[in-house]
Write an enzyme that holds these catalytic residues in place. Structure first.
Site, PDB file in Angstrom:
ATOM      1  N   SER A 101     -78.244 -20.317  23.181  1.00  0.00           N
ATOM      2  CA  SER A 101     -78.130 -21.719  22.791  1.00  0.00           C
ATOM      3  C   SER A 101     -77.384 -21.794  21.465  1.00  0.00           C
ATOM      4  CB  SER A 101     -79.527 -22.325  22.635  1.00  0.00           C
ATOM      5  OG  SER A 101     -79.471 -23.455  21.783  1.00  0.00           O
TER       6      SER A 101
ATOM      7  N   HIS B  80     -98.307 -23.358  46.977  1.00  0.00           N
ATOM      8  CA  HIS B  80     -98.346 -24.556  46.115  1.00  0.00           C
ATOM      9  C   HIS B  80     -98.055 -24.197  44.659  1.00  0.00           C
ATOM     10  CE1 HIS B  80    -100.543 -26.450  49.532  1.00  0.00           C
ATOM     11  NE2 HIS B  80    -101.090 -25.245  49.601  1.00  0.00           N
TER      12      HIS B  80
ATOM     13  N   GLU C 110     -79.592 -21.358  37.381  1.00  0.00           N
ATOM     14  CA  GLU C 110     -79.582 -22.824  37.470  1.00  0.00           C
ATOM     15  C   GLU C 110     -78.360 -23.316  38.242  1.00  0.00           C
ATOM     16  OE1 GLU C 110     -81.225 -24.592  33.454  1.00  0.00           O
ATOM     17  OE2 GLU C 110     -80.149 -22.745  33.097  1.00  0.00           O
TER      18      GLU C 110
ATOM     19  N   LYS D 253     -83.211 -18.670  22.136  1.00  0.00           N
ATOM     20  CA  LYS D 253     -83.087 -18.954  23.566  1.00  0.00           C
ATOM     21  C   LYS D 253     -82.278 -17.930  24.338  1.00  0.00           C
ATOM     22  CE  LYS D 253     -83.476 -22.988  25.118  1.00  0.00           C
ATOM     23  NZ  LYS D 253     -84.348 -23.677  26.030  1.00  0.00           N
TER      24      LYS D 253
END
Ligand code: ARG
Length: 461
Positions: A278, A157, A291, A284
């Site tokens: 970024s 979970h 992704e 970043k």
């Protein structure tokens, strides 16, 4: 102008829109090598069986080889007016060798021709996938070996469950990808039958030798039913299913990498080579490759559902609907190849933060099960009672905002008097992990044993 392939029956040519909806050359040109290979084998068989002359066969073979080099040199002119790869090649053959070209299509239809070309292509792609999986498995095994004893929290979970090792977690993916690889091989095994000679759907009256072409094209045997042969696209569906399952595995790991690489988790750092920055936020480092692996899985799933939907409800045998089988497969193949390569690169240079993993493994009362197991083993409690007592210990630790092993012996004895000093030996994450020696468990010795077996297996095949 009427069509050169079936102009006999037609007085006028197709409307421009008809031509546009009908043409597949923009995508099926990808099958050129398979198409020519199939034609060479077919022509050789026709000559061998005396259906065409050796002289014509030689002209045909020479012409086809010329076409192959023209396509590979980029000088071949593909034409949408000629619909597909089969007619483009045949029309050029006629230009090159004259009337002998017209004999190539004896005892053959585009229906068995396309089934052959596509099968050959899918077979080669499955073989490429097999190799790519083997490289990825190698990358996993190397990292798993390095981290066989690196402790991290195991989750259920996405809540801290029990400590495991990072090597063990990586080996879970080795199992999944190993199954993917065996699915790839099963698919190859099943598609290893040659469609050539089924002709339009009913076979042919010419005395062809289907075993000869099957062997020449590297198939185990010819297909057994000519109607099935020109109707079947399960081999493409199987490739897409295998690709979708494999992509799903990659996407789960991609998701974990996204989570692990957040500053909040900080378990891993992606290399510069497999992350992006970024344009506005200088701090970043984004896991774009992960992704995109996650996202591209959706695309492959779409390819699978797309073709299933095309095939559903089609009457036997060939219908032009089946021309829509190719783009999904090409897209899924290209996408999966890229995903496998990206994951191999990412796993290879993933930087692992052992301290962060170990610290997280010790939080969230991850050794509570070890305490319960200790009560069963050392104090003879039934597991359910041990579970209850441990639950009280966790509640107390939570109240005191401390770790389980920071509770005093007196506090633990107040919960269950059978508890002794020895209990502290099982409350550390290292001891917890080391104790999980059951077959397939997380103990480093067991993980290493599984790695050794997999390495042997990978070397074998
Ligand atoms: N371009 C066609 C396809 O991809 C080839 C087969 C055409 N056969 C036919 N009977 N029209 O399916």
């Amino acid at each position: 102008a009427s069509n050169r392939m079936w102009g006999g029956r037609f007085a006028s040519g197709p409307d421009a829109v008809m031509e546009a909806i009908n043409a597949s050359i923009d995508f099926d040109r990808k099958l050129y090598a398979q198409d020519i290979r199939g034609s060479l084998a077919h022509a050789a068989m026709l000559a061998e069986t005396g259906i065409i002359s050796t002289e014509d066969e030689q002209k045909i073979a020479h012409g086809l080889n010329t076409i192959l080099s023209e396509i590979e040199a980029g000088t071949f002119e593909f034409s949408a007016r000629l619909e597909d790869i089969h007619m483009n090649v045949e029309a050029r053959l006629a230009e090159l060798i004259g009337p002998a070209a017209g004999r190539l299509h004896t005892a053959r239809s585009r229906n068995d021709q396309v089934a052959l070309d596509f099968r050959l292509w899918v077979k080669e792609e499955l073989e490429r996938t097999d190799q790519a999986l083997s490289r990825l498995l190698g990358a996993f095994l190397a990292r798993a070996e390095e981290h066989a004893a690196t402790i991290m929290p195991g989750f259920t979970h996405l809540q801290t469950a029990q400590p495991v090792t990072f090597g063990h977690h990586l080996m879970a993916y080795v199992e999944m990808l190993g199954r993917d690889r065996s699915r790839v091989r099963d698919a190859i095994e099943r598609l290893d039958e040659c469609p050539l000679g089924a002709a339009a759907l009913a076979g042919t009256g010419f005395a062809i030798d289907r075993h000869m072409t099957a062997e020449a094209l590297g198939f185990r045997e010819p297909t057994r039913n000519s109607i099935d042969t020109v109707s079947d696209r399960d081999f493409a569906l199987e490739f897409l299913s295998v690709a979708a399952i494999c992509a799903t595995h990659l996407s789960r790991l991609a998701e974990e990498i996204v989570i692990w690489s957040t500053p909040q988790f900080g378990f891993v750092r992606l290399s510069d080579a497999f992350s992006t920055g970024s344009s506005i936020m200088p701090q970043k480092k984004n896991p774009d490759a992960a992704e995109l692996i996650r996202a591209k899985t959706g695309r492959i799933n779409g390819d699978l559902i797309g073709l299933l939907t095309v095939m559903k409800g089609l009457p036997l045998a060939y219908s032009k609907d089946m021309q829509e089988d190719k783009e999904n497969v090409f897209d899924a193949a290209e996408t999966l190849d890229l995903m496998l390569a990206a994951m191999t690169g990412m796993i290879g240079d993933l930087e692992v933060n052992r301290q962060a993993m170990k610290k997280a493994a010790g939080s969230g009362y991850s050794t509570a099960t070890d305490l319960a197991d200790w009560l069963v083993r050392e104090a003879g409690l039934p597991f359910r009672d041990a579970h209850h007592a441990t639950g009280r210990a966790v509640a107390l630790a939570e109240e005191k905002k401390c770790a389980l092993e920071k509770l005093s012996l007196e506090e633990l004895q107040a919960i269950n008097p059978a508890i002794t000093d020895d209990v502290f030996s099982v409350l550390s994450v290292s001891n917890s992990v080391r104790s999980r020696t059951s077959y397939g468990g997380t103990a480093p010795a067991e993980v290493r044993r599984q790695i050794r077996n997999w390495k042997k297996r990978l070397k074998r095949d």
